[in-house]
Design a protein around this motif. Structure first.
Motif, PDB file in Angstrom:
ATOM      1  N   VAL A   1     -17.586 -52.587 -48.416  1.00 13.06           N
ATOM      2  CA  VAL A   1     -16.378 -52.312 -49.204  1.00 13.06           C
ATOM      3  C   VAL A   1     -15.199 -53.123 -48.671  1.00 13.06           C
ATOM      4  CG1 VAL A   1     -17.131 -50.021 -49.953  1.00 13.06           C
ATOM      5  CG2 VAL A   1     -15.860 -50.261 -47.800  1.00 13.06           C
ATOM      6  N   SER A   2     -15.481 -54.273 -48.088  1.00 13.74           N
ATOM      7  CA  SER A   2     -14.424 -55.088 -47.481  1.00 13.74           C
ATOM      8  C   SER A   2     -13.339 -55.461 -48.482  1.00 13.74           C
ATOM      9  CB  SER A   2     -15.024 -56.358 -46.882  1.00 13.74           C
ATOM     10  OG  SER A   2     -15.944 -56.062 -45.855  1.00 13.74           O
ATOM     11  N   ASP A   3     -13.715 -55.674 -49.765  1.00 12.98           N
ATOM     12  CA  ASP A   3     -12.713 -56.060 -50.751  1.00 12.98           C
ATOM     13  C   ASP A   3     -11.713 -54.947 -51.033  1.00 12.98           C
ATOM     14  OD1 ASP A   3     -14.773 -54.589 -51.896  1.00 12.98           O
ATOM     15  OD2 ASP A   3     -14.720 -55.638 -53.806  1.00 12.98           O
ATOM     16  N   MET A   4     -12.053 -53.709 -50.667  1.00 13.38           N
ATOM     17  CA  MET A   4     -11.096 -52.618 -50.818  1.00 13.38           C
ATOM     18  C   MET A   4     -10.008 -52.662 -49.755  1.00 13.38           C
ATOM     19  SD  MET A   4     -13.579 -49.375 -51.802  1.00 13.38           S
ATOM     20  CE  MET A   4     -12.184 -48.244 -51.728  1.00 13.38           C
ATOM     21  N   TRP A   5     -10.212 -53.471 -48.721  1.00 11.62           N
ATOM     22  CA  TRP A   5      -9.289 -53.558 -47.604  1.00 11.62           C
ATOM     23  C   TRP A   5      -8.411 -54.816 -47.657  1.00 11.62           C
ATOM     24  CZ3 TRP A   5      -8.572 -49.885 -43.782  1.00 11.62           C
ATOM     25  CH2 TRP A   5      -9.477 -48.817 -43.782  1.00 11.62           C
ATOM     26  N   THR A   6      -8.497 -55.583 -48.739  1.00 11.15           N
ATOM     27  CA  THR A   6      -7.715 -56.806 -48.854  1.00 11.15           C
ATOM     28  C   THR A   6      -6.943 -56.810 -50.163  1.00 11.15           C
ATOM     29  OG1 THR A   6      -9.567 -57.976 -49.905  1.00 11.15           O
ATOM     30  CG2 THR A   6      -9.397 -58.114 -47.505  1.00 11.15           C
ATOM     31  N   GLY A   7      -5.965 -57.714 -50.265  1.00  6.72           N
ATOM     32  CA  GLY A   7      -5.199 -57.868 -51.500  1.00  6.72           C
ATOM     33  C   GLY A   7      -4.569 -56.574 -51.955  1.00  6.72           C
ATOM     34  N   ASP A   8      -4.880 -56.178 -53.185  1.00 13.29           N
ATOM     35  CA  ASP A   8      -4.340 -54.920 -53.722  1.00 13.29           C
ATOM     36  C   ASP A   8      -5.385 -53.815 -53.687  1.00 13.29           C
ATOM     37  OD1 ASP A   8      -6.031 -55.872 -55.648  1.00 13.29           O
ATOM     38  OD2 ASP A   8      -4.618 -55.689 -57.325  1.00 13.29           O
ATOM     39  N   GLY A   9      -6.379 -53.943 -52.790  1.00 17.12           N
ATOM     40  CA  GLY A   9      -7.409 -52.921 -52.646  1.00 17.12           C
ATOM     41  C   GLY A   9      -6.847 -51.594 -52.214  1.00 17.12           C
ATOM     42  N   ALA A  10      -7.572 -50.526 -52.477  1.00 16.96           N
ATOM     43  CA  ALA A  10      -7.086 -49.169 -52.217  1.00 16.96           C
ATOM     44  C   ALA A  10      -6.792 -48.916 -50.748  1.00 16.96           C
ATOM     45  CB  ALA A  10      -8.109 -48.155 -52.726  1.00 16.96           C
ATOM     46  N   CYS A  11      -7.463 -49.639 -49.857  1.00 19.26           N
ATOM     47  CA  CYS A  11      -7.280 -49.429 -48.413  1.00 19.26           C
ATOM     48  C   CYS A  11      -6.440 -50.529 -47.759  1.00 19.26           C
ATOM     49  CB  CYS A  11      -8.634 -49.353 -47.719  1.00 19.26           C
ATOM     50  SG  CYS A  11      -9.761 -48.122 -48.373  1.00 19.26           S
ATOM     51  N   ALA A  12      -5.931 -51.462 -48.551  1.00 16.96           N
ATOM     52  CA  ALA A  12      -5.259 -52.633 -47.990  1.00 16.96           C
ATOM     53  C   ALA A  12      -4.020 -52.286 -47.176  1.00 16.96           C
ATOM     54  CB  ALA A  12      -4.888 -53.604 -49.109  1.00 16.96           C
ATOM     55  N   LYS A  13      -3.374 -51.178 -47.510  1.00 13.98           N
ATOM     56  CA  LYS A  13      -2.151 -50.794 -46.798  1.00 13.98           C
ATOM     57  C   LYS A  13      -2.412 -49.783 -45.684  1.00 13.98           C
ATOM     58  CE  LYS A  13       0.945 -51.722 -50.692  1.00 13.98           C
ATOM     59  NZ  LYS A  13       1.981 -51.157 -51.600  1.00 13.98           N
ATOM     60  N   PHE A  14      -3.675 -49.425 -45.469  1.00 11.57           N
ATOM     61  CA  PHE A  14      -3.986 -48.541 -44.354  1.00 11.57           C
ATOM     62  C   PHE A  14      -3.748 -49.300 -43.050  1.00 11.57           C
ATOM     63  CE2 PHE A  14      -7.294 -45.702 -46.754  1.00 11.57           C
ATOM     64  CZ  PHE A  14      -6.307 -45.356 -47.665  1.00 11.57           C
ATOM     65  N   SER A  15      -3.538 -48.589 -41.954  1.00  8.22           N
ATOM     66  CA  SER A  15      -3.176 -49.229 -40.692  1.00  8.22           C
ATOM     67  C   SER A  15      -4.304 -50.098 -40.146  1.00  8.22           C
ATOM     68  CB  SER A  15      -2.816 -48.162 -39.656  1.00  8.22           C
ATOM     69  OG  SER A  15      -3.988 -47.484 -39.224  1.00  8.22           O
ATOM     70  N   PRO A  16      -3.969 -51.118 -39.341  1.00  5.27           N
ATOM     71  CA  PRO A  16      -4.997 -51.949 -38.703  1.00  5.27           C
ATOM     72  C   PRO A  16      -5.968 -51.122 -37.860  1.00  5.27           C
ATOM     73  CG  PRO A  16      -2.858 -53.014 -38.530  1.00  5.27           C
ATOM     74  CD  PRO A  16      -2.607 -51.642 -39.077  1.00  5.27           C
ATOM     75  N   ALA A  17      -5.465 -50.061 -37.241  1.00  9.12           N
ATOM     76  CA  ALA A  17      -6.345 -49.222 -36.427  1.00  9.12           C
ATOM     77  C   ALA A  17      -7.392 -48.530 -37.297  1.00  9.12           C
ATOM     78  CB  ALA A  17      -5.518 -48.186 -35.662  1.00  9.12           C
ATOM     79  N   LEU A  18      -6.986 -48.069 -38.487  1.00  9.04           N
ATOM     80  CA  LEU A  18      -7.943 -47.451 -39.399  1.00  9.04           C
ATOM     81  C   LEU A  18      -8.959 -48.477 -39.904  1.00  9.04           C
ATOM     82  CD1 LEU A  18      -5.701 -45.046 -41.512  1.00  9.04           C
ATOM     83  CD2 LEU A  18      -7.620 -44.378 -40.043  1.00  9.04           C
ATOM     84  N   LYS A  19      -8.493 -49.693 -40.122  1.00  5.71           N
ATOM     85  CA  LYS A  19      -9.411 -50.750 -40.565  1.00  5.71           C
ATOM     86  C   LYS A  19     -10.456 -51.026 -39.493  1.00  5.71           C
ATOM     87  CE  LYS A  19      -9.608 -55.387 -42.572  1.00  5.71           C
ATOM     88  NZ  LYS A  19      -8.835 -56.553 -43.047  1.00  5.71           N
ATOM     89  N   ALA A  20     -10.018 -51.123 -38.247  1.00  7.25           N
ATOM     90  CA  ALA A  20     -10.963 -51.365 -37.154  1.00  7.25           C
ATOM     91  C   ALA A  20     -11.976 -50.231 -37.061  1.00  7.25           C
ATOM     92  CB  ALA A  20     -10.205 -51.521 -35.838  1.00  7.25           C
ATOM     93  N   LEU A  21     -11.510 -49.018 -37.257  1.00  2.94           N
ATOM     94  CA  LEU A  21     -12.373 -47.848 -37.183  1.00  2.94           C
ATOM     95  C   LEU A  21     -13.404 -47.825 -38.311  1.00  2.94           C
ATOM     96  CD1 LEU A  21     -12.797 -45.115 -35.688  1.00  2.94           C
ATOM     97  CD2 LEU A  21     -11.190 -44.111 -37.300  1.00  2.94           C
ATOM     98  N   SER A  22     -13.076 -48.464 -39.418  1.00  4.05           N
ATOM     99  CA  SER A  22     -13.939 -48.459 -40.600  1.00  4.05           C
ATOM    100  C   SER A  22     -14.799 -49.711 -40.704  1.00  4.05           C
ATOM    101  CB  SER A  22     -13.067 -48.339 -41.860  1.00  4.05           C
ATOM    102  OG  SER A  22     -12.259 -47.185 -41.801  1.00  4.05           O
ATOM    103  N   THR A  23     -14.865 -50.473 -39.639  1.00  5.60           N
ATOM    104  CA  THR A  23     -15.560 -51.757 -39.642  1.00  5.60           C
ATOM    105  C   THR A  23     -16.885 -51.664 -38.905  1.00  5.60           C
ATOM    106  OG1 THR A  23     -13.459 -52.951 -39.735  1.00  5.60           O
ATOM    107  CG2 THR A  23     -15.385 -54.187 -38.966  1.00  5.60           C
ATOM    108  N   GLY A  24     -17.928 -52.251 -39.504  1.00  6.88           N
ATOM    109  CA  GLY A  24     -19.243 -52.287 -38.885  1.00  6.88           C
ATOM    110  C   GLY A  24     -19.331 -53.361 -37.817  1.00  6.88           C
ATOM    111  N   ASP A  25     -20.469 -53.424 -37.147  1.00  5.68           N
ATOM    112  CA  ASP A  25     -20.655 -54.389 -36.064  1.00  5.68           C
ATOM    113  C   ASP A  25     -20.608 -55.829 -36.553  1.00  5.68           C
ATOM    114  OD1 ASP A  25     -20.931 -52.285 -34.298  1.00  5.68           O
ATOM    115  OD2 ASP A  25     -23.127 -52.244 -34.432  1.00  5.68           O
ATOM    116  N   ASP A  26     -20.841 -56.040 -37.850  1.00  5.99           N
ATOM    117  CA  ASP A  26     -20.824 -57.401 -38.395  1.00  5.99           C
ATOM    118  C   ASP A  26     -19.453 -57.811 -38.917  1.00  5.99           C
ATOM    119  OD1 ASP A  26     -20.619 -55.785 -40.605  1.00  5.99           O
ATOM    120  OD2 ASP A  26     -22.375 -56.592 -41.650  1.00  5.99           O
TER     121      ASP A  26
END
Length: 443
Positions: A133-158
């Motif tokens: 769901v990486s595209d939800m975290w970029t541009g105008d995606g639903a998670c794009a404005k979530f904090s960098p810490a939340l993004k790191a927490l939601s990221t897989g090993d790849d």
């Protein structure tokens, strides 16, 4: 329900309710005036990413939110989604946990599943079972404005995002403001100043720290987690819990040596207290501080609520990036979903500010919204303080078992409670801990 300290029952909170935020801050405490201007949150499909998404696609949401209020709140939110029909299946928590692997590996898995951020989600992602769901975290995606810490927490090993966080809560050192004023102490930011404050408080006949590690042995992991975060950093901590480092290592020994310096400052009765009972000396000003989740506020009567505040565990090594424990809940999706676009559209709807706010209000959840666009203007000063803490930290971790597993938590319970009773046996304790942990990792 807010418990008065004199009536604290030993069985009012379970491990599950703690780690999933079930004890919480209480609906009346967290949510009073939550919606600006007294308006009712909309349950329309506002906030969904409908652009380009297929319509008329049948989706399935598998949920473990089986308690009445969270279940009803999620049902209401799902009902408001109109882009595609969604079937909501709710399963009792323990059954859900036992069947989660089966859901994801079946030929026809649910499209979206409730879950927790942390190691289990990353493990499923590494096996190719979760939707990217990486595209939800970029541009105008639903998670794009979530904090960098939340993004790191939601990221897989790849490096791909595989989780959509929708709520969380924080851990810190809680205290009573009036007590600090009486004792002439203030919150501190450095470890040296913290140790000095512990000496000052002990000299005044106060137990500087309380901690309920009796029937709730996992509470001992709170200090272990934070000391590891402050000494070795969040990356090392995650790797340690994933089996990439040894508990019988120089890095962990340093953590334990620091932990040992705190033991003389704990209320000795804490080894018989539950997590809830340990709040009693804090309420009665017999103890000064408690490292715990924000749900601790429910242990105090309403007339003490405005007297409760917190500060972050002080810095030990300034070169280590800041990190906070913030157990986080949300959703992931199956990589086998028949329509990724429709599934992401539904996830975007669930993650939208309107729906986060609707769910929190409807469920009486203790958790904070992950979206910065949720109206928090009427939240209490304590909750606003918590939001600020989590928005500014560099890293977010969970709790020991969320970042590892329930099985590894059991090894920590055994090791750390023995350590609290026999800190002089730290070498053998760490050796035994590593042996037990290795058995868990080899399963």
């Amino acid at each position: 329900m807010i418990m008065r300290p004199a009536q604290l029952p030993t069985s009012a909170i379970t491990r599950r309710s703690l780690l999933l935020g079930g004890a919480g801050l209480g609906g009346s405490f967290l949510l009073s005036g939550c919606i600006g201007g007294g308006s009712t949150p909309s349950t329309s499909s506002s906030g969904s990413a409908s652009g380009g998404a297929s319509t008329g696609v049948a989706l399935t949401l598998q949920s473990d939110l089986s308690d009445p209020k969270p279940k009803a709140a999620l049902e209401s939110v799902v009902k408001g989604y109109t882009n595609n029909p969604v079937t909501l299946n709710t399963v009792a928590t323990e059954q859900f946990r036992a069947q989660l692997s089966t859901y994801l590996t079946s030929a026809n898995p649910p499209d979206v599943i409730t879950w927790l951020a942390g190691s289990v989600a990353r493990d499923y992602a590494s096996k190719g079972l979760l939707l990217d769901v990486s595209d939800m975290w970029t541009g105008d995606g639903a998670c794009a404005k979530f904090s960098p810490a939340l993004k790191a927490l939601s990221t897989g090993d790849d490096g791909k995002q595989i989780f959509v966080p929708t709520s969380y809560y924080w851990w810190s050192i809680f205290y009573r403001k009036s007590a600090f004023e009486e004792w002439g102490v203030k919150p501190v930011t450095s470890w040296d100043d913290f140790m000095g404050m512990l000496d000052t408080l002990k000299g005044k006949g106060v137990y500087p720290l309380t901690c309920g590690t009796g029937s709730t042995a996992w509470m001992a992991s709170g200090w272990f987690d934070y000391l590891d975060l402050r000494i070795n950093g969040a990356q090392f901590h995650r790797e340690l819990l994933a089996g990439k480092h040894s508990f019988d290592s120089a890095e962990v020994r340093k953590v334990m040596d620091t932990y040992a310096t705190l033991i003389p400052y704990f209320d000795p009765k804490g080894r018989s207290y539950s997590v809830q009972e340990a709040a009693l000396p804090l309420a009665n000003k017999k103890a000064a501080m408690y490292l715990i989740g924000a749900f601790v506020t429910t242990y105090f009567p309403s007339n003490m609520q405005d007297d409760i505040d917190f500060f972050s565990v002080p810095t030990i090594d300034p070169s280590i990036p800041s990190a906070e424990e913030a157990p986080t809940d949300g959703f992931f999706a199956s990589s086998k979903t028949k329509n990724p676009a429709a599934t992401k559209d539904f996830l975007s709807y669930l993650a939208s500010p309107v729906q986060q706010q609707a769910y929190i209000q409807g469920s009486g959840s203790s958790n904070l919204p992950t979206s910065s666009e949720v109206d928090t203007s009427k939240f209490s000063p304590l909750v606003q303080h918590g939001i600020k803490l989590l928005s500014e930290t560099k890293e977010i971790t969970q709790f020991f078992n969320r970042d590892s597993s329930d099985a590894l938590q059991t090894t920590a319970d055994t090791a750390l409670t023995k350590f609290l009773d026999h800190p002089d046996q730290v070498a053998s304790i760490l050796k035994d801990w590593q042996t037990a942990a290795q058995q868990v990792w080899n399963q």
